[in-house]
Design an enzyme around this catalytic site. Structure first.
Site, PDB file in Angstrom:
ATOM      1  N   GLU A  26      80.984 -73.248  20.157  1.00 25.13           N
ATOM      2  CA  GLU A  26      81.116 -74.151  18.997  1.00 25.13           C
ATOM      3  C   GLU A  26      81.950 -73.532  17.869  1.00 25.13           C
ATOM      4  OE1 GLU A  26      77.775 -75.087  16.614  1.00 25.13           O
ATOM      5  OE2 GLU A  26      77.239 -73.000  16.276  1.00 25.13           O
ATOM      6  N   ASN A  27      82.062 -72.183  17.841  1.00 22.65           N
ATOM      7  CA  ASN A  27      82.808 -71.492  16.765  1.00 22.65           C
ATOM      8  C   ASN A  27      84.082 -70.813  17.263  1.00 22.65           C
ATOM      9  OD1 ASN A  27      79.569 -70.606  16.364  1.00 22.65           O
ATOM     10  ND2 ASN A  27      80.514 -71.740  14.688  1.00 22.65           N
ATOM     11  N   HIS A  54      72.984 -70.694  18.127  1.00 23.28           N
ATOM     12  CA  HIS A  54      73.208 -71.241  16.780  1.00 23.28           C
ATOM     13  C   HIS A  54      72.970 -70.258  15.645  1.00 23.28           C
ATOM     14  CE1 HIS A  54      73.511 -74.016  13.400  1.00 23.28           C
ATOM     15  NE2 HIS A  54      72.299 -73.699  13.018  1.00 23.28           N
ATOM     16  N   HIS A  58      73.288 -67.012  15.622  1.00 24.18           N
ATOM     17  CA  HIS A  58      74.215 -65.874  15.726  1.00 24.18           C
ATOM     18  C   HIS A  58      73.509 -64.518  15.608  1.00 24.18           C
ATOM     19  CE1 HIS A  58      78.149 -68.260  14.727  1.00 24.18           C
ATOM     20  NE2 HIS A  58      77.281 -68.981  15.387  1.00 24.18           N
ATOM     21  N   ASN A  71      76.390 -78.042  16.950  1.00 26.42           N
ATOM     22  CA  ASN A  71      76.773 -78.900  15.819  1.00 26.42           C
ATOM     23  C   ASN A  71      78.214 -78.735  15.352  1.00 26.42           C
ATOM     24  OD1 ASN A  71      75.467 -76.336  15.123  1.00 26.42           O
ATOM     25  ND2 ASN A  71      75.907 -76.886  13.007  1.00 26.42           N
ATOM     26  N   HIS A  72      78.832 -77.546  15.565  1.00 28.23           N
ATOM     27  CA  HIS A  72      80.209 -77.339  15.089  1.00 28.23           C
ATOM     28  C   HIS A  72      81.274 -77.776  16.083  1.00 28.23           C
ATOM     29  CE1 HIS A  72      79.591 -75.711  11.194  1.00 28.23           C
ATOM     30  NE2 HIS A  72      78.797 -74.744  11.625  1.00 28.23           N
TER      31      HIS A  72
HETATM   32 FE   LIG Z   1      77.376 -70.973  16.092  1.00 25.57          FE
HETATM   33 FE   LIG Z   2      75.545 -74.196  15.506  1.00 24.94          FE
END
Ligand SMILES: [Fe+2]
Ligand SMILES: [Fe+2]
Length: 264
Positions: free
Chosen positions: A39-40, A178, A180, A67-68
């Site tokens: 996601e990142n 999520h 990290h 979510n990202h």
């Molecule tokens: Fe993340």
């Molecule tokens: Fe996330």
């Protein structure tokens, strides 16, 4: 069957650390499949083909997210591109682009990969991830996978622990993503499911979730919105778990953390 699951790969430093470390790890553990949360992966928010290609070249086979994943518009094309297996959480509203579950063929075996998102302290109003898991397992009952791995992308430890026990015995592994921040609780739950509350991340070590620590400290001190920039710390962490699967029982034999550091 051995699967390596890598935590959120963050921006260019995370991709470079993956390139530096993953080929040896993959070979050392003789991994049949390498999964990563992405996601990142592009500039710390969202995904692009280029970023996915970088880490695929390093040895990541398939991608989960959270979510990202929506933060770069290219994602909508990637969801429709058969060259990429990229999941988004399955409990987004019905009709949302992308898919939250997919069968991954592995020789004569097949693995069901599921992505779900928690709801506590997350901004999106998603469907219940617990009941969504039940529905998905029912849906794939006839397709009988040899293993089922769930990426549970969530903020709080209580929701992740409860979800792990809820899924215990029904799936092979539940890994949290999520936050990290890697957790030290990799374990086999009582009914045989491998579990870890959070995989952690791949990216700058002396940072706040990959972001320059000065920016985040300033945000807390001033309560003003800040523009996030990826930390330039040359030291990178690489966080993952190795899961050994008994395909006869579809449960886990073993789970262990595989964490490394590398200076770029
Ligand atoms: Fe993340
Ligand atoms: Fe996330």
């Amino acid at each position: 069957m051995k699967v390596l699951f890598i935590g959120d790969i963050d921006a260019k430093p995370g991709r470079q650390a993956t390139t530096a470390l993953l080929p040896d790890i993959r070979k050392h553990y003789a991994c049949d499949l390498v999964i990563a949360n992405v996601e990142n992966v592009s500039h710390g928010k969202g995904v692009t083909r280029k970023a996915l290609d970088d880490i695929r070249e390093a040895g990541v086979d398939v991608f989960t997210s959270g979510n990202h994943v929506w933060d770069k518009p290219e994602v909508f094309e990637i969801f429709n591109d058969p060259n990429y297996v990229l999941l988004r959480p399955a409990n987004y509203p019905h009709g949302t682009a992308g898919s939250g579950a997919k069968i991954i063929p592995l020789g004569d075996k097949k693995l069901l990969l599921i992505n779900l998102q928690g709801r506590v302290f997350m901004h999106e109003n998603l469907d219940d991830p617990f009941r969504t898991l039940e529905k998905l397992l029912k849906q794939y009952e006839k397709d009988v996978p040899d293993a089922i791995i769930v990426d549970f992308h969530a903020e709080v430890t209580s929701e992740k622990r409860a979800f792990g026990f809820f899924a215990d015995g029904k799936v092979t592994a539940v890994v949290g993503t999520h936050t990290h921040v890697p957790t030290a609780d990799a374990q086999i739950l009582p009914k045989g499911t491998a579990y870890v509350t959070d995989l952690g991340m791949v990216g700058p070590k002396h940072a706040v979730l990959g972001v320059d620590k000065e920016i985040i400290m300033r945000q807390f001190l001033t309560q003003l919105p800040q523009r996030f920039e990826t930390s330039e710390d040359p030291l990178q962490i690489f966080c993952s778990v190795l899961i050994e699967i008994n395909t006869a029982t579809k449960l886990a034999k073993h789970i262990e953390r595989v964490d490394r550091e590398v200076k770029l």
